[in-house]
Design a protein around this motif. Sequence first.
Motif, PDB file in Angstrom:
ATOM      1  N   SER A  20       0.824  -1.213   0.000  1.00 39.55           N
ATOM      2  CA  SER A  20       0.000   0.000   0.000  1.00 39.55           C
ATOM      3  C   SER A  20       0.857   1.261   0.000  1.00 39.55           C
ATOM      4  O   SER A  20       0.372   2.343  -0.319  1.00 39.55           O
ATOM      5  CB  SER A  20      -0.955   0.011   1.198  1.00 39.55           C
ATOM      6  N   ARG A  21       2.136   1.118   0.338  1.00 43.83           N
ATOM      7  CA  ARG A  21       3.041   2.263   0.379  1.00 43.83           C
ATOM      8  C   ARG A  21       3.793   2.468  -0.935  1.00 43.83           C
ATOM      9  O   ARG A  21       4.556   3.420  -1.077  1.00 43.83           O
ATOM     10  CB  ARG A  21       4.077   2.095   1.497  1.00 43.83           C
ATOM     11  N   LEU A  22       3.608   1.553  -1.901  1.00 40.11           N
ATOM     12  CA  LEU A  22       4.243   1.719  -3.208  1.00 40.11           C
ATOM     13  C   LEU A  22       3.794   3.027  -3.846  1.00 40.11           C
ATOM     14  O   LEU A  22       2.635   3.429  -3.680  1.00 40.11           O
ATOM     15  CB  LEU A  22       3.888   0.551  -4.125  1.00 40.11           C
ATOM     16  N   VAL A  34       8.387   3.520   4.806  1.00 36.44           N
ATOM     17  CA  VAL A  34       8.412   2.578   3.682  1.00 36.44           C
ATOM     18  C   VAL A  34       8.218   3.325   2.369  1.00 36.44           C
ATOM     19  O   VAL A  34       8.959   3.107   1.404  1.00 36.44           O
ATOM     20  CB  VAL A  34       7.337   1.482   3.866  1.00 36.44           C
ATOM     21  N   ALA A  35       7.244   4.216   2.309  1.00 43.59           N
ATOM     22  CA  ALA A  35       7.000   4.997   1.092  1.00 43.59           C
ATOM     23  C   ALA A  35       8.228   5.828   0.741  1.00 43.59           C
ATOM     24  O   ALA A  35       8.570   5.974  -0.442  1.00 43.59           O
ATOM     25  CB  ALA A  35       5.767   5.886   1.256  1.00 43.59           C
ATOM     26  N   ARG A  36       8.899   6.367   1.750  1.00 45.39           N
ATOM     27  CA  ARG A  36      10.097   7.168   1.509  1.00 45.39           C
ATOM     28  C   ARG A  36      11.193   6.315   0.868  1.00 45.39           C
ATOM     29  O   ARG A  36      11.820   6.723  -0.111  1.00 45.39           O
ATOM     30  CB  ARG A  36      10.597   7.786   2.813  1.00 45.39           C
ATOM     31  N   LEU A  37      11.419   5.109   1.418  1.00 43.73           N
ATOM     32  CA  LEU A  37      12.428   4.220   0.832  1.00 43.73           C
ATOM     33  C   LEU A  37      12.056   3.840  -0.601  1.00 43.73           C
ATOM     34  O   LEU A  37      12.897   3.846  -1.495  1.00 43.73           O
ATOM     35  CB  LEU A  37      12.582   2.952   1.668  1.00 43.73           C
ATOM     36  N   LEU A  38      10.795   3.510  -0.814  1.00 43.59           N
ATOM     37  CA  LEU A  38      10.350   3.119  -2.143  1.00 43.59           C
ATOM     38  C   LEU A  38      10.441   4.283  -3.123  1.00 43.59           C
ATOM     39  O   LEU A  38      10.809   4.099  -4.285  1.00 43.59           O
ATOM     40  CB  LEU A  38       8.916   2.568  -2.085  1.00 43.59           C
ATOM     41  N   HIS A  39      10.118   5.481  -2.655  1.00 43.19           N
ATOM     42  CA  HIS A  39      10.192   6.675  -3.499  1.00 43.19           C
ATOM     43  C   HIS A  39      11.634   6.959  -3.927  1.00 43.19           C
ATOM     44  O   HIS A  39      11.880   7.372  -5.057  1.00 43.19           O
ATOM     45  CB  HIS A  39       9.601   7.875  -2.748  1.00 43.19           C
TER      46      HIS A  39
END
Length: 126
Positions: A20-22, A34-39
């Motif tokens: 969901s954080r993608l 998590v969203a920050r790492l993926l971003h």
Amino acid sequence: MSTHVSSTDSLASLARVIESRLPQNGGDPTASYVARLLHKGPDAFLKKIGEEATEVVMAAKDADFGGDKTKIVYEVADLWFHCMIALAHYGLTPADVVTELDRRAGTSGIEEMALRKVLAREGEPK
């Protein structure tokens, strides 16, 4: 009847949160680690995997010399978590890993490594 959630259920639940954080699912890098790492992309979460793997090794080495063995659990949890971020980025799930482990069950690790070498040689251009 036990109310304990199975480990695969726990991993699947965590995987859903990570997915969901993608970025394509609206993950907000200002609101989620998590969203920050993926971003930031693969370099960010792959670096974290390397750091966490090193921390697992250090915790295990400390335990060999009387350190707290439970620190290994904490560090492995961090490692698995960051590996799950990589799985999500690449469109994979913990279930894919469990399937691979199930496939290997009953196979000698030595046999598995030998088979990989044969397959790699066969795949090489001649």
